[in-house]
Design a protein around this motif. Structure first.
Motif, PDB file in Angstrom:
ATOM      1  N   GLU A  44      27.488  40.605  45.351  1.00 35.83           N
ATOM      2  CA  GLU A  44      27.228  40.150  46.714  1.00 35.83           C
ATOM      3  C   GLU A  44      27.497  38.659  46.891  1.00 35.83           C
ATOM      4  N   GLU A  45      27.848  37.986  45.800  1.00 37.65           N
ATOM      5  CA  GLU A  45      28.051  36.535  45.870  1.00 37.65           C
ATOM      6  C   GLU A  45      29.484  36.198  46.269  1.00 37.65           C
ATOM      7  N   ILE A  46      29.639  35.389  47.319  1.00 32.34           N
ATOM      8  CA  ILE A  46      30.953  34.924  47.751  1.00 32.34           C
ATOM      9  C   ILE A  46      31.419  33.820  46.806  1.00 32.34           C
ATOM     10  N   LEU A  47      32.636  33.948  46.295  1.00 36.39           N
ATOM     11  CA  LEU A  47      33.193  32.971  45.366  1.00 36.39           C
ATOM     12  C   LEU A  47      33.996  31.917  46.115  1.00 36.39           C
ATOM     13  N   ASP A  48      33.901  30.683  45.663  1.00 37.20           N
ATOM     14  CA  ASP A  48      34.596  29.560  46.287  1.00 37.20           C
ATOM     15  C   ASP A  48      35.972  29.417  45.654  1.00 37.20           C
ATOM     16  N   VAL A  49      36.933  30.242  46.101  1.00 29.88           N
ATOM     17  CA  VAL A  49      38.274  30.233  45.521  1.00 29.88           C
ATOM     18  C   VAL A  49      39.266  29.581  46.471  1.00 29.88           C
ATOM     19  N   THR A  50      40.319  29.037  45.903  1.00 33.62           N
ATOM     20  CA  THR A  50      41.395  28.433  46.688  1.00 33.62           C
ATOM     21  C   THR A  50      42.428  29.506  47.061  1.00 33.62           C
ATOM     22  N   VAL A  51      43.388  29.114  47.893  1.00 35.28           N
ATOM     23  CA  VAL A  51      44.468  30.036  48.268  1.00 35.28           C
ATOM     24  C   VAL A  51      45.220  30.509  47.028  1.00 35.28           C
ATOM     25  N   ALA A  52      45.581  29.570  46.156  1.00 36.64           N
ATOM     26  CA  ALA A  52      46.337  29.925  44.957  1.00 36.64           C
ATOM     27  C   ALA A  52      45.525  30.849  44.052  1.00 36.64           C
ATOM     28  N   GLU A  53      44.232  30.567  43.918  1.00 37.85           N
ATOM     29  CA  GLU A  53      43.380  31.410  43.065  1.00 37.85           C
ATOM     30  C   GLU A  53      43.253  32.816  43.629  1.00 37.85           C
ATOM     31  N   LEU A  54      43.171  32.937  44.937  1.00 41.13           N
ATOM     32  CA  LEU A  54      43.103  34.264  45.542  1.00 41.13           C
ATOM     33  C   LEU A  54      44.401  35.025  45.323  1.00 41.13           C
ATOM     34  N   ARG A  55      45.542  34.335  45.399  1.00 41.43           N
ATOM     35  CA  ARG A  55      46.824  34.993  45.131  1.00 41.43           C
ATOM     36  C   ARG A  55      46.873  35.526  43.704  1.00 41.43           C
ATOM     37  N   LEU A  56      46.391  34.711  42.765  1.00 42.46           N
ATOM     38  CA  LEU A  56      46.412  35.134  41.372  1.00 42.46           C
ATOM     39  C   LEU A  56      45.500  36.334  41.151  1.00 42.46           C
ATOM     40  N   LEU A  57      44.287  36.273  41.702  1.00 41.88           N
ATOM     41  CA  LEU A  57      43.356  37.401  41.566  1.00 41.88           C
ATOM     42  C   LEU A  57      43.916  38.660  42.222  1.00 41.88           C
ATOM     43  N   THR A  58      44.574  38.483  43.362  1.00 43.30           N
ATOM     44  CA  THR A  58      45.156  39.634  44.057  1.00 43.30           C
ATOM     45  C   THR A  58      46.216  40.310  43.191  1.00 43.30           C
ATOM     46  N   ALA A  59      47.085  39.501  42.574  1.00 43.24           N
ATOM     47  CA  ALA A  59      48.122  40.060  41.706  1.00 43.24           C
ATOM     48  C   ALA A  59      47.511  40.814  40.528  1.00 43.24           C
TER      49      ALA A  59
ATOM     50  N   LYS B  10      41.499  29.095  34.088  1.00 46.32           N
ATOM     51  CA  LYS B  10      40.349  28.321  33.627  1.00 46.32           C
ATOM     52  C   LYS B  10      39.389  28.036  34.782  1.00 46.32           C
ATOM     53  N   ASN B  11      39.941  27.621  35.922  1.00 53.18           N
ATOM     54  CA  ASN B  11      39.100  27.353  37.087  1.00 53.18           C
ATOM     55  C   ASN B  11      38.417  28.619  37.587  1.00 53.18           C
ATOM     56  N   LEU B  12      39.155  29.737  37.593  1.00 58.79           N
ATOM     57  CA  LEU B  12      38.589  30.994  38.076  1.00 58.79           C
ATOM     58  C   LEU B  12      37.431  31.460  37.201  1.00 58.79           C
ATOM     59  N   ARG B  13      37.587  31.394  35.911  1.00 56.57           N
ATOM     60  CA  ARG B  13      36.505  31.832  35.021  1.00 56.57           C
ATOM     61  C   ARG B  13      35.236  31.017  35.262  1.00 56.57           C
ATOM     62  N   ARG B  14      35.416  29.744  35.533  1.00 56.07           N
ATOM     63  CA  ARG B  14      34.263  28.894  35.817  1.00 56.07           C
ATOM     64  C   ARG B  14      33.586  29.303  37.118  1.00 56.07           C
ATOM     65  N   LYS B  15      34.372  29.731  38.101  1.00 52.59           N
ATOM     66  CA  LYS B  15      33.836  30.058  39.415  1.00 52.59           C
ATOM     67  C   LYS B  15      33.308  31.489  39.527  1.00 52.59           C
ATOM     68  N   MET B  16      33.824  32.393  38.699  1.00 54.54           N
ATOM     69  CA  MET B  16      33.570  33.824  38.883  1.00 54.54           C
ATOM     70  C   MET B  16      32.267  34.319  38.276  1.00 54.54           C
ATOM     71  N   GLY B  17      31.595  33.506  37.466  1.00 56.90           N
ATOM     72  CA  GLY B  17      30.345  33.963  36.873  1.00 56.90           C
ATOM     73  C   GLY B  17      30.559  35.178  35.985  1.00 56.90           C
ATOM     74  N   VAL B  18      29.717  36.198  36.150  1.00 58.44           N
ATOM     75  CA  VAL B  18      29.817  37.384  35.289  1.00 58.44           C
ATOM     76  C   VAL B  18      31.129  38.129  35.503  1.00 58.44           C
ATOM     77  N   CYS B  19      31.701  38.016  36.689  1.00 59.26           N
ATOM     78  CA  CYS B  19      32.974  38.694  36.957  1.00 59.26           C
ATOM     79  C   CYS B  19      34.110  38.074  36.142  1.00 59.26           C
ATOM     80  N   GLY B  20      33.921  36.827  35.731  1.00 63.03           N
ATOM     81  CA  GLY B  20      34.933  36.173  34.919  1.00 63.03           C
ATOM     82  C   GLY B  20      35.106  36.813  33.561  1.00 63.03           C
TER      83      GLY B  20
END
Length: 223
Positions: free
Chosen positions: A148-163, A198-208
């Motif tokens: 339920e937690e909204i992650l503070d991701v950038t445009v580039a990070e969202l593109r990477l996660l989407t892929a 690296k940035n995503l893992r820091r932001k994603m918490g357990v999802c990382g």
């Protein structure tokens, strides 16, 4: 109407050269030599893209980018004379779309501007909602959630996660992920992908924990 590019550069000679080449390339330009002036012009001119020097008087480029990103997803290309990894990581972490290391070719900068603008104009989500474990991506709303937690991701990070989420469970190579980020321009290397991860893992918490490194190949997002 030609796109407006905001040049934020305190070295007059470099700003003159960039402005000349951008205008020859068909762009309209605005110029700022300090961080506060850059923010004033960004709000007044609403440029299509910002060329942003890292080292600026009064307020550095990273702080300018943070303040812009708090309100807008306008593309930002960082210009820096320092090649240390820390600058690269911090710059990417605030949502820079690309970076150019000085000394650079002005023609290359114009090519990067065109490429980033093209990606921004053509960006369209393949699927509105994607799931991978506890991770949920709503690309239409530009939102990523871990549970339920909204992650503070950038445009580039969202593109990477989407892929990664579109191929959940499968390995994506660094070159494939760089392509998803739009990083196929000369001078952009695969370390960009590692910085985003690296940035995503820091932001994603357990999802990382579901974002796995496959040594020598790339990355995988567990489904």
């Amino acid at each position: 109407m030609s796109a407006t590019i905001l040049i934020v550069e305190d070295e007059t000679r470099l700003a003159d050269i960039l402005e000349q080449y951008l205008r020859l390339g068909g762009f309209h330009t605005e110029r700022a030599a300090t961080g506060p002036r850059a923010l004033e012009l960004w709000r007044a001119a609403r440029p299509a893209l910002i060329l942003l020097d890292l080292m600026l008087p009064e307020m550095d480029g990273l702080e300018v980018a943070r303040r812009v990103r708090a309100e807008s997803e306008v593309p930002i290309i960082m210009l820096t004379a320092r090649d240390e990894e820390v600058d690269r990581l911090v710059g990417l972490g605030i949502g820079a779309d690309d970076y150019v290391i000085k000394p650079y070719s002005p023609r290359e900068v114009v090519a990067r501007v065109r490429a980033v603008l093209r990606r921004a104009q053509n960006a369209a989500p393949v699927s509105s909602t994607l799931h991978a474990g506890q991770l949920t991506l709503d690309t239409a709303a530009f939102e990523a959630r871990c549970g339920e937690e909204i992650l503070d991701v950038t445009v580039a990070e969202l593109r990477l996660l989407t892929a990664l989420a579109q191929a959940a469970g499968a390995v994506k190579s660094r070159s494939e992920l760089l392509s998803a980020l739009g990083g196929l321009d000369r001078g952009t290397d695969e370390r960009t992908v590692d910085a985003h991860v690296k940035n995503l893992r820091r932001k994603m918490g357990v999802c990382g924990e579901g974002l796995e490194t496959v040594r020598g190949v790339g990355y995988r997002l567990r489904s």
